[in-house]
Design a protein around this motif. Sequence first.
Motif, PDB file in Angstrom:
ATOM      1  N   SER A   1       0.316   3.601  -3.140  1.00  0.00           N
ATOM      2  CA  SER A   1      -0.614   4.722  -2.988  1.00  0.00           C
ATOM      3  C   SER A   1      -0.385   5.550  -1.741  1.00  0.00           C
ATOM      4  CB  SER A   1      -2.060   4.202  -2.979  1.00  0.00           C
ATOM      5  OG  SER A   1      -2.251   3.281  -1.927  1.00  0.00           O
TER       6      SER A   1
ATOM      7  N   THR B   1       0.823  -1.204   0.000  1.00  0.00           N
ATOM      8  CA  THR B   1       0.000   0.000   0.000  1.00  0.00           C
ATOM      9  C   THR B   1       0.856   1.252   0.000  1.00  0.00           C
ATOM     10  OG1 THR B   1      -1.769  -1.118   1.171  1.00  0.00           O
ATOM     11  CG2 THR B   1      -1.781   1.273   1.257  1.00  0.00           C
TER      12      THR B   1
ATOM     13  N   LYS C   1      -4.300  -0.822  -1.814  1.00  0.00           N
ATOM     14  CA  LYS C   1      -5.208   0.298  -2.010  1.00  0.00           C
ATOM     15  C   LYS C   1      -5.285   1.121  -0.736  1.00  0.00           C
ATOM     16  CE  LYS C   1      -8.496   2.522  -4.287  1.00  0.00           C
ATOM     17  NZ  LYS C   1      -8.214   3.283  -5.506  1.00  0.00           N
TER      18      LYS C   1
ATOM     19  N   ASP D   1     -10.849   6.748  -2.963  1.00  0.00           N
ATOM     20  CA  ASP D   1     -11.993   6.045  -2.395  1.00  0.00           C
ATOM     21  C   ASP D   1     -12.166   6.449  -0.936  1.00  0.00           C
ATOM     22  OD1 ASP D   1     -13.110   4.372  -4.479  1.00  0.00           O
ATOM     23  OD2 ASP D   1     -11.192   3.329  -4.464  1.00  0.00           O
TER      24      ASP D   1
END
Length: 574
Positions: free
Chosen positions: A78, A74, A122, A446
Motif C-alpha cells: 500500500s 506495507t 496496511k 483509513d
Amino acid sequence: MAAASAASSLSHLSSQSVMNINLQRTDFGSLHSSAASNLLNFKPKSSRFRCQSTSTDELKTKRNLLDNASNLLTNLLSGGRLGAMPVAEGAVSDLFDRPLFFSLYDWFLEHGAVYKLAFGPKAFVVVSDAVVARHILRENAFSYDKGVLADILEPIMGKGLIPADLDTWKLRRRVIAPGFHALYLEAMVKIFTNCSRRSISKFDELLERENLQGGKTIELDLEAEFSNLALDIIGLGVFNYEFGSVMKESPVIKAVYGTLFEAEHRSTFYIPYWKVPFMRWIVPRQRKFQNDLKVINDCLDGLIKNAKDTRQETDVEKLQQRDYSNLKDASLLRFLVDMRGADVDDRQLRDDLMTMLIAGHETTAAVLTWAVFLLAQNPSKMRKAQKEIDSVLGEGEPTYIRLIVVEALRLYPQPPLLIRRSLKSDKLPGGYNGNEDGYEIPVGTDIFISVYNLHRSPYFWDCPNEFEPERFLVEKKSEDIEGWDGFDPSRSPGALYPNEIISDFSFLPFGGGPRKCVGDQFALMESTVALAMLLQKFDVELKGSPESVELVTGATIHTKNGLWCKLRKRSHVH
C-alpha cells in the motif's frame, strides 16, 4: 447540610444555564498559539502518563526483524497509494510498549501535521491539524464513514450511532438528537446531583470509620468510584434503570464491565480473531463476552418492553415541553418510545441504548479521573475551584469547574483518536507546514484524526502540556496558520463549554461536524456536577507520585492500576 447546599447550587446551574444551551452546541473556546517557535522549546514528557519524544535513531534501534518485515510488506502492498505524503515507519513493537497515540505524537513532531503511517500490511493517514480535521469531519463528512471502528464495535453496538452506516445514522440521529433538549438536561442535573450525593455519603461513612480509629484520611481508587458513579447516572438518565453500583454489584453490572473490557480489547488488538466464527465459542474471553451481552440484552429488552407497554405517544414538540421536574420517568428511552412517527424495532432501540451505555459511561469516568489527577498536582488550582464553589452556593454558577473539565479533556481526550475511512477519493489540505497542494487519497483510505496530537499541538496551543484551565477564557486570533480562524467566543454567546466551533476544530473533545457525539452536554454537565460536589466536601491528593500513575488506553485513556488518592474532609466547608 454542606452537601445539600452544593446540590442546591448545582440545581440552580440547571435552571439558569441549561436553558442557554445552543442546540447547535457551539460553545466558547480556548487560547491557541500559532508560533512555530514553540516547537523548538517543546519537550514532550515521559512515556508513562506523559509523552516522551523518541528520536529516529532510537526508533530504528528498537525495531526488530518483525518490525522491518512489517514495514517492507506495507510498502509493497500500500505504500505507493499515498506516495506524496511524509512517511512514518511504525515499529510493531510500539503496539505493545506503550499506547499507540504516544508514538503518533512523536511522529507528528518529526513528520508534520499529515503523514502516512506504515504499520504492518496496511497504511494509515494520521491527521494532527485543525484545518484538515475540519475538512474531514464537517466539510466532507459524508465522504467518510467510521471504517475500522465500525468493524470493531458492530458486534457490541450493532447499528447504534457510533458504528452505524450513513443511512442508518441519518435516520437515528434525527430521532435521538431531539431527546437531549434543554428541559431533559435540566432534569438530568437532579440525577447527577443525587447520584453524586451517594458517592459523597459513601466517602463520609468511610471517613467516619477511619476517624474512630484515629485516622483523618481514607485511600480510594477514585477511577473505580467515578466509574460506578457514571454507570448509575447513565442507567437512570438513559434507561430509567437503577444500577446502584456505587453501593453494590449485580450480574448486570458485572456484564456491563465485561463488555466494556472487550470493547477496549478489540480496539487495541492487532488481529481481529473474534471475526472467525468458531472463535467465539473456543476462546474463553469470547464465550464470556457472548454471555455478558446476553445478560445486558435481556435487561434492555425488559426495559424496552416496559416502556412500550406504557407508551404515551405524542409529537416531539410536546415531548420537549413535558414537566420533566415532576416526571417519574424522564429517561431518554421514554422519549424515544413516546415519539410519534419514530417507531423502531426493539433491536435498533437496543443498539441505541447499548451505544449510549458504553460511550456515556466510559467518557465521564475518564474525564473525572484525569481532572482529579491534574488538580492533585496543582493544589492552588484546586483551592481556586473550591473557593468558587463555596462562593456561588445557591446563587451562581461554578465557571472555573467547567474550565477544569474541558482542560482535562484537552490533555486527556476521550477518545484520543477519531477513526474514519474514505468512501470516495478526496484531496486533503496540506495542513500547517504541509504540502501547499494538499494530498490526494484514494477510496478506502483509513485515517486516524489524532485528537491527542491536536490538543497538544505546539502550533495551536501555548504551553500545550501545561494544565491551564484559564486558557479557555482568552481570545486568540489566527496569525500565520492559513485557513484556521483562531478562537472567537462570539461564535456562540452564552454557551457553557468550549468546543470545535469556537476553536475552529483545534479542540475536538466530542468530535465535530454532523457525526459529533449527541450526548456532549450531558457528559460535560455530569462531570461538572460530580467534580464540584467532590471538591466542595473534600481535599484530594495522590497516594503516590504522579509518575506512578501509569497510563493505558483502549476506547478511552485510563490508568493501569487505578487512581489511588487520599481524601480528607475540608476543614472549612460553607
